[in-house]
Enzyme design. Structure first.
Site, PDB file in Angstrom:
ATOM      1  N   ASP A   1       0.920  -1.119   0.382  1.00 17.42           N
ATOM      2  CA  ASP A   1       0.286  -0.225  -0.269  1.00 17.42           C
ATOM      3  C   ASP A   1       0.827   1.303   0.159  1.00 17.42           C
ATOM      4  O   ASP A   1       2.127   1.727   1.026  1.00 17.42           O
ATOM      5  CB  ASP A   1      -0.960  -0.142   1.723  1.00 17.42           C
ATOM      6  CG  ASP A   1      -2.438   1.172   1.451  1.00 17.42           C
ATOM      7  OD1 ASP A   1      -3.192   1.141  -0.002  1.00 17.42           O
ATOM      8  OD2 ASP A   1      -1.618   1.878   2.173  1.00 17.42           O
TER       9      ASP A   1
ATOM     10  N   GLU B   1       1.748  -0.268  -4.737  1.00 17.63           N
ATOM     11  CA  GLU B   1       1.044   0.780  -5.447  1.00 17.63           C
ATOM     12  C   GLU B   1       1.775   1.595  -5.292  1.00 17.63           C
ATOM     13  O   GLU B   1       2.115   2.715  -4.456  1.00 17.63           O
ATOM     14  CB  GLU B   1      -0.356   0.825  -4.168  1.00 17.63           C
ATOM     15  CG  GLU B   1      -1.185   1.803  -4.505  1.00 17.63           C
ATOM     16  CD  GLU B   1      -2.179   2.198  -3.662  1.00 17.63           C
ATOM     17  OE1 GLU B   1      -3.150   2.944  -3.261  1.00 17.63           O
ATOM     18  OE2 GLU B   1      -1.802   2.021  -2.589  1.00 17.63           O
TER      19      GLU B   1
END
Length: 443
Positions: free
Chosen positions: A85, A121
């Site tokens: 993330d 990401e």
């Protein structure tokens, strides 16, 4: 069951919030070591994550904590890989995102972690944080540019050149540093943002239930409501929305790279226009398993696409297209053409919002080998994209690309199967407005 597990890990921030947040663990242990602090005022945090704080992976103890956690999941729990993330926040050495950061170095040198799947990401909310295409070898990336271009193409606001680059695996982003098409994790929707059904049903976010006065959630949705905002009983609008969803699904699963499907998109799940529903544990975010006919049709269509991709390696090549032939088939591995069946010219590529194009995928020119070292071959296909609001007549390419073609799939007729009808080279056929048609070369 033969299903790999990719674990979503969040090593960029904690639950302790900004300087006004609660002291739960790291802040009370060693605030200066665990967090990035503002150089001007160390009482405040540097916030690259939007949560009020940013973990400090530059510090050896923090980096060791992350690595111990990753090794535990890989060695003890046998996960197959990780999705990081806001990975750009981890790659910031001091301020700028650094491809040579200690975080990358230590993972690449680790005998266990260097062998699992690593997916970034590739952005955070800090300055210079958008890093799609800039992660090093061994890493795959959520391709946010793919998402944006494909969304724009199906609402008539992307060029053919941009669409072609994303459809063929984004070689402009990944080829120069030695990565392959699987470095591109292609997606149209994700857990952040609209669901697929909402993408074709809302022009604007509707986050009133989140009680933040509409400040939360992105405003850059690149969506189109097909003429009516929100739910409607208009059969024409509903039919168009269902077709648009199939267009996105077909584009996703037939693109080079790795398709990522948001759970529920195969069932037309809606969040009623909420594009930031993480805080909703109710009907907004739940799955409704009582499917109507339209939902069952979309589920069956998605299954067809998944089966098609699994059965045909031409849709999941291990190397980028070269635009030429090398295995003696006499035609290139990929060839783009206009509705008249002729090759795209430079002028055609430069049209800013052209939205009709065909592509030939050559199954005899796949540069991959199987487990025994034998060259892989496959069927060849024609894909006809019509994002225009009117039907378009396509002329099939010349005989050197294929003498006969059979219908394989159409987003305008999702339940239509191969029926024995054949189309000859240079023969004309009609692709309905806003639809994708797939044809297989008859051997």
């Amino acid at each position: 069951a033969g299903i790999e597990v990719i674990l979503d890990v969040v090593y960029n921030h904690t639950a302790e919030g900004n300087h006004l947040g609660p002291t739960l663990s790291f802040r009370g242990i060693d605030n200066r070591s665990y967090y990035r602090l503002s150089p001007e005022d160390p009482r405040h945090y540097v916030d690259y994550t939007g949560t009020g704080n940013t973990l400090n992976p530059v510090h050896p103890s923090v980096l060791r904590l992350i690595m111990d956690s990753l090794r535990y999941w890989a060695v003890e729990c046998h996960v197959d890989g990780f999705r990081f993330d806001l990975a750009s926040a981890l790659a910031r050495e001091f301020y700028d995102v650094d491809r040579l950061s200690a975080f990358f170095d230590i993972i690449h040198q680790d005998p266990v972690l260097s062998q699992v799947k690593l997916i970034a990401e590739p952005w955070d909310v800090g300055p210079g944080g958008y890093q799609v295409g800039n992660f090093p070898v061994l890493w795959s990336e959520w391709n946010g540019i793919y998402r944006d271009v494909v969304r724009d193409f199906w609402r008539g606001q992307a060029s053919i050149a941009a669409f072609a680059s994303r459809f063929t695996g984004s070689s402009d982003l990944y080829q120069s540093d030695g990565r392959q098409p699987f470095a591109s994790i292609n997606f149209v929707t994700a857990h952040d943002g609209f669901t697929l059904r909402d993408l074709v049903s809302y022009n604007d976010k509707h986050n009133e239930a989140n009680q933040e006065d509409g400040r939360d959630g992105t405003d850059d949705n690149r969506s189109w409501n097909c003429g009516v905002e929100g739910e409607t009983g208009d059969p024409a609008v509903r039919a168009l929305r269902e077709r648009q969803q199939r267009n996105f699904l077909a584009t996703l699963f037939l693109s080079q790279g790795v398709p990522m499907l948001l759970g529920g998109d195969e069932l037309q799940r809606t969040q009623h226009g909420n594009n930031n529903a993480w805080c909703q544990d109710n009907e907004i975010s739940w799955f409704d398993w009582n499917l109507d006919e339209a939902q069952r049709t979309q589920q069956a269509f998605t299954r067809r696409l998944i089966a098609l991709r699994r059965e045909h390696p031409v849709f999941r090549r291990g190397a980028f297209f070269e635009g030429r032939g090398s295995d003696g088939s006499g035609v290139p591995d990929v060839w783009w053409f206009r509705p008249d069946g002729r090759r795209m010219t430079r002028r055609d590529w430069e049209q800013p919002y052209a939205n009709v194009v065909g592509v030939f995928l050559n199954g005899d020119e796949i540069a991959d080998l199987d487990a025994q070292g034998r060259r892989i071959t496959d069927d060849s296909f024609l894909l006809l994209f019509n994002a225009h609001h009117e039907d378009i007549t396509f002329a099939l390419p010349s005989k050197r690309y294929g003498a006969q073609w059979a219908h394989e799939l159409s987003t305008a007729e999702p339940e239509r199967a191969e029926d024995g009808q054949r189309w000859l080279a240079r023969e004309e056929l009609v692709v309905p407005a806003r639809a994708v048609a797939l044809y297989r070369r008859v051997r």
